[in-house]
Design a protein around this motif. Structure first.
Motif, PDB file in Angstrom:
ATOM      1  N   GLU A 188      -0.750  17.555  -1.107  1.00 47.05           N
ATOM      2  CA  GLU A 188       0.464  16.744  -1.307  1.00 47.05           C
ATOM      3  C   GLU A 188       1.395  17.463  -2.275  1.00 47.05           C
ATOM      4  O   GLU A 188       1.000  17.814  -3.376  1.00 47.05           O
ATOM      5  CB  GLU A 188       0.082  15.348  -1.845  1.00 47.05           C
ATOM      6  N   LEU A 238       6.698   7.670   0.968  1.00 46.07           N
ATOM      7  CA  LEU A 238       7.748   6.642   0.990  1.00 46.07           C
ATOM      8  C   LEU A 238       7.269   5.309   0.419  1.00 46.07           C
ATOM      9  O   LEU A 238       8.071   4.459   0.050  1.00 46.07           O
ATOM     10  CB  LEU A 238       8.229   6.409   2.431  1.00 46.07           C
ATOM     11  N   TYR A 282      11.252  -1.364  -0.397  1.00 43.39           N
ATOM     12  CA  TYR A 282      10.589  -2.642  -0.111  1.00 43.39           C
ATOM     13  C   TYR A 282       9.550  -2.434   0.983  1.00 43.39           C
ATOM     14  O   TYR A 282       9.815  -1.780   1.987  1.00 43.39           O
ATOM     15  CB  TYR A 282      11.624  -3.678   0.332  1.00 43.39           C
ATOM     16  N   HIS A 283       8.365  -2.968   0.779  1.00 41.07           N
ATOM     17  CA  HIS A 283       7.299  -2.833   1.780  1.00 41.07           C
ATOM     18  C   HIS A 283       6.500  -4.106   1.838  1.00 41.07           C
ATOM     19  O   HIS A 283       5.715  -4.369   0.926  1.00 41.07           O
ATOM     20  CB  HIS A 283       6.373  -1.671   1.420  1.00 41.07           C
ATOM     21  N   VAL A 308       2.688  23.030   0.748  1.00 41.86           N
ATOM     22  CA  VAL A 308       2.281  23.956   1.814  1.00 41.86           C
ATOM     23  C   VAL A 308       3.543  24.674   2.290  1.00 41.86           C
ATOM     24  O   VAL A 308       4.527  24.029   2.661  1.00 41.86           O
ATOM     25  CB  VAL A 308       1.579  23.199   2.962  1.00 41.86           C
ATOM     26  N   GLY A 354       3.834  -0.130   8.077  1.00 45.52           N
ATOM     27  CA  GLY A 354       2.515   0.154   7.503  1.00 45.52           C
ATOM     28  C   GLY A 354       1.390  -0.084   8.502  1.00 45.52           C
ATOM     29  O   GLY A 354       0.458   0.707   8.609  1.00 45.52           O
TER      30      GLY A 354
HETATM   31  C1  LIG Z   1      13.611   1.623   2.623  1.00 51.13           C
HETATM   32  C2  LIG Z   1      12.344   1.588   3.434  1.00 51.13           C
HETATM   33  C3  LIG Z   1      11.765   0.374   3.754  1.00 51.13           C
HETATM   34  C4  LIG Z   1      10.581   0.292   4.489  1.00 51.13           C
HETATM   35  N1  LIG Z   1      10.034  -0.931   4.725  1.00 51.13           N
HETATM   36  C5  LIG Z   1       8.798  -1.021   5.268  1.00 51.13           C
HETATM   37  C6  LIG Z   1       8.110  -2.278   5.329  1.00 51.13           C
HETATM   38  O1  LIG Z   1       8.612  -3.310   4.933  1.00 51.13           O
HETATM   39  N2  LIG Z   1       6.873  -2.320   5.840  1.00 51.13           N
HETATM   40  C7  LIG Z   1       6.267  -1.176   6.237  1.00 51.13           C
HETATM   41  O2  LIG Z   1       5.085  -1.271   6.602  1.00 51.13           O
HETATM   42  N3  LIG Z   1       6.906   0.031   6.260  1.00 51.13           N
HETATM   43  C8  LIG Z   1       8.155   0.147   5.763  1.00 51.13           C
HETATM   44  N4  LIG Z   1       8.787   1.370   5.693  1.00 51.13           N
HETATM   45  C9  LIG Z   1       8.229   2.527   6.401  1.00 51.13           C
HETATM   46  C10 LIG Z   1       7.128   3.231   5.645  1.00 51.13           C
HETATM   47  O3  LIG Z   1       7.553   3.604   4.357  1.00 51.13           O
HETATM   48  C11 LIG Z   1       6.733   4.495   6.408  1.00 51.13           C
HETATM   49  O4  LIG Z   1       6.447   4.200   7.744  1.00 51.13           O
HETATM   50  C12 LIG Z   1       5.476   5.144   5.836  1.00 51.13           C
HETATM   51  O5  LIG Z   1       5.508   5.182   4.425  1.00 51.13           O
HETATM   52  C13 LIG Z   1       5.351   6.552   6.397  1.00 51.13           C
HETATM   53  O6  LIG Z   1       4.233   7.169   5.817  1.00 51.13           O
HETATM   54  P1  LIG Z   1       3.897   8.681   6.135  1.00 51.13           P
HETATM   55  O7  LIG Z   1       2.640   9.005   5.443  1.00 51.13           O
HETATM   56  O8  LIG Z   1       3.977   8.906   7.591  1.00 51.13           O
HETATM   57  O9  LIG Z   1       5.125   9.530   5.565  1.00 51.13           O
HETATM   58  P2  LIG Z   1       5.547   9.834   4.053  1.00 51.13           P
HETATM   59  O10 LIG Z   1       5.370   8.644   3.207  1.00 51.13           O
HETATM   60  O11 LIG Z   1       6.907  10.447   4.130  1.00 51.13           O
HETATM   61  O12 LIG Z   1       4.477  10.925   3.586  1.00 51.13           O
HETATM   62  C14 LIG Z   1       4.601  12.298   3.880  1.00 51.13           C
HETATM   63  C15 LIG Z   1       4.080  13.059   2.656  1.00 51.13           C
HETATM   64  O13 LIG Z   1       4.113  14.462   2.924  1.00 51.13           O
HETATM   65  C16 LIG Z   1       4.447  15.137   1.729  1.00 51.13           C
HETATM   66  N5  LIG Z   1       4.929  16.486   2.080  1.00 51.13           N
HETATM   67  C17 LIG Z   1       6.087  16.830   2.695  1.00 51.13           C
HETATM   68  N6  LIG Z   1       6.186  18.148   2.838  1.00 51.13           N
HETATM   69  C18 LIG Z   1       5.052  18.679   2.300  1.00 51.13           C
HETATM   70  C19 LIG Z   1       4.567  20.021   2.153  1.00 51.13           C
HETATM   71  N7  LIG Z   1       5.266  21.076   2.590  1.00 51.13           N
HETATM   72  N8  LIG Z   1       3.356  20.196   1.555  1.00 51.13           N
HETATM   73  C20 LIG Z   1       2.619  19.126   1.099  1.00 51.13           C
HETATM   74  N9  LIG Z   1       3.053  17.854   1.225  1.00 51.13           N
HETATM   75  C21 LIG Z   1       4.255  17.631   1.820  1.00 51.13           C
HETATM   76  C22 LIG Z   1       5.512  14.246   1.127  1.00 51.13           C
HETATM   77  O14 LIG Z   1       5.683  14.477  -0.260  1.00 51.13           O
HETATM   78  C23 LIG Z   1       4.955  12.849   1.429  1.00 51.13           C
HETATM   79  O15 LIG Z   1       4.165  12.349   0.369  1.00 51.13           O
HETATM   80  C24 LIG Z   1       9.978   1.491   4.958  1.00 51.13           C
HETATM   81  C25 LIG Z   1      10.558   2.729   4.640  1.00 51.13           C
HETATM   82  C26 LIG Z   1      11.712   2.787   3.865  1.00 51.13           C
HETATM   83  C27 LIG Z   1      12.297   4.134   3.459  1.00 51.13           C
END
Ligand SMILES: Cc1cc2nc3c(=O)[nH]c(=O)nc-3n(C[C@H](O)[C@H](O)[C@H](O)COP(=O)(O)OP(=O)(O)OC[C@H]3O[C@@H](n4cnc5c(N)ncnc54)[C@H](O)[C@@H]3O)c2cc1C
Length: 433
Positions: free
Chosen positions: A29, A37, A55-56, A225, A418
């Motif tokens: 990470e 997010l 907000y989540h 990475v 989520g």
């Molecule tokens: C404003 C907002 C409101 C939302 N509301 C809701 C809600 O109410 N309910 C709900 O369930 N979902 C909600 N979501 C959606 C939810 O946040 C996402 O679907 C979820 O967090 C995505 O998770 P992820 O692990 O796929 O991506 P991310 O959380 O983006 O994780 C990807 C990770 O990869 C890391 N990374 C990137 N590049 C590299 C690299 N080169 N090397 C190492 N690490 C790296 C990043 O730092 C990050 O930690 C909301 C999102 C937003 C922005």
């Protein structure tokens, strides 16, 4: 051994599920904290109060999340509240929580109301979404709900979510949304039940991280990475902050444009394939910390096009303010296309604009009520799926042996949230074990 790039909820859930099946993992990470997010922010100016960056909510119908919370010993921490929803239309606020309130919404005639109710029932009856995938959402909604209800209800919601341009959005979007939200209703549909953890999704993130480490997995923070190493069409390693790490299986969980930047020239064909569908909307989201509550609603949808933010999400109408230092939190989101003027504005400009409009909506909101303001910006949030593009969605397995992509762009036709993210992560883990 599988190397997982990204310690967001997707990467962590996948790591946990892989370990449960006996596959060792390493999580990399780039940030110094986990959660992506779904992470937290600390308000130093308010004595170090910590709260969600965005907000989540958890919905009462989120079975995978509830199952995970149970397994990780967090189920008893979950609170459940009947939340309210409203619409801000023509400078007035209307409650829209119950079906009756929905059907009383003034711009709708009796016929519009009947057609709206029919739309919701019809959506729940659709089990096979494939035909919807070929239909532009507006034409489909006009057929079901009629022109007036589409203009007054659906268009503002779509405009808000897609920064004004939803001509290419397929009907699956509203279908998925209606099925998900009507699932959270109590019998009879009069109340929407939402759930929360007192310290937000971070509690789940921390519990997943602890469970991963307890099962022998490793998590490295502050580890960016730079590139996946490939030789003879096979993954051979990773470059992490310039350091070479041997590996034969790598899952990228970052959003597709970020994942593409980690590919070496030897994977030009994979890059081209992933590039066929890699559009995302970003978001600017202002968190305003208040000393008093602003509205009785968890979500107040805004249909007035002049107001830049598309809703007011008052999360302390779900999570008790005592969990965030007694303050009241409102989030003002605006989804942005890359060329949106809001994506280019600096923090001072955004603050002036958003707070100006907030005061216009709530003239009694005094400066002294605002305890703090934070602006969050994300370039890649909402993966875009145009009409008829399902075949272009990148697949988990790539043409390079040991190279996998698992991110939110592959979650379709469900919406990205989520629940869908955790359930997708579990499915991927089962496939890769
Ligand atoms: C404003 C907002 C409101 C939302 N509301 C809701 C809600 O109410 N309910 C709900 O369930 N979902 C909600 N979501 C959606 C939810 O946040 C996402 O679907 C979820 O967090 C995505 O998770 P992820 O692990 O796929 O991506 P991310 O959380 O983006 O994780 C990807 C990770 O990869 C890391 N990374 C990137 N590049 C590299 C690299 N080169 N090397 C190492 N690490 C790296 C990043 O730092 C990050 O930690 C909301 C999102 C937003 C922005």
């Amino acid at each position: 051994m599988i190397d997982i790039i990204g310690g967001g909820i997707l990467g962590l859930t996948m790591a946990y599920e892989l370990l449960k099946g006996g596959t060792p993992v390493r999580v990399w990470e780039r940030s110094t904290s986990l959660g992506g997010l779904m992470g937290r922010t600390t308000l130093d100016e308010l004595g170090g109060v910590s709260c969600d960056r965005y907000y989540h909510a958890i919905l009462s119908s989120d079975r995978t999340i509830m199952g995970l919370l149970e397994e990780l010993g967090l189920r008893s921490r979950v609170g459940m509240v009947a939340t309210k929803m409203g619409f801000y239309h023509a400078a007035q606020t209307y409650p829209m929580t119950t079906p009756l309130e929905f059907l009383r919404f003034p711009p709708l005639s009796m016929l519009d109301r009947i057609r709206l109710a029919y739309t919701i029932l019809a959506c729940r009856g659709i089990k096979d979404w494939r035909a919807l995938e070929q239909l532009p959402v507006t034409a489909w909604l006009e057929g079901l709900s009629g022109k007036t209800a589409t203009r007054n209800i659906w268009t503002p919601l779509l405009r808000a979510k897609f920064d004004g341009d939803f001509s290419q959005v397929p009907a699956t979007y509203i279908w998925s949304r209606l099925v998900r939200t009507t699932d959270t209703r109590t019998k009879g549909g009069s109340q929407e039940m939402m759930c929360y953890l007192p310290n937000g999704y971070q509690e789940l993130v921390d519990a997943l991280a602890a469970a991963i480490c307890a099962r022998g997995g490793t998590i490295t923070l502050g580890a960016t990475v730079d590139q996946v190493r490939i030789a003879d069409r096979q993954v051979v390693g990773l470059s992490v902050d310039g350091q070479e790490i041997a590996s034969t299986r790598v899952v990228l969980t970052t959003q597709t444009p970020i994942a593409r930047r980690l590919l070496p020239p030897a994977a030009v064909d994979v890059d081209a394939q992933w590039g066929q569908l890699d559009g995302y909307l970003g978001i600017v989201c202002m968190l305003v910390v208040l000393r008093h509550s602003l509205t009785p609603y968890y979500t107040l949808n805004i249909t007035d096009e002049r107001i830049p933010f598309t809703g007011i999400i008052e999360t302390t109408n779900l999570i008790d303010p005592s969990h965030v230092g007694g303050f009241h939190l409102i989030y003002l989101p605006k989804y942005v296309a890359p060329n949106s003027p809001y994506a280019q504005m600096d923090d001072a400009q955004l603050k002036e604009k958003f707070l100006g409009y907030l005061r216009q909506m709530f003239p009694k909101l005094h400066e002294g009520t605002i305890a703090a303001v934070r602006i969050g910006r994300e370039r890649y949030v909402e993966p875009l799926h145009p009409v008829g593009a399902t075949d272009l969605i990148p697949t988990l397995r790539s043409a390079i042996s040991g190279l996998y992509l698992a991110n939110t762009s592959q979650i379709y036709p469900q919406l990205t949230n989520g629940e869908s993210v955790c359930s997708f992560a579990r499915q991927v883990a089962i496939e890769l074990r």
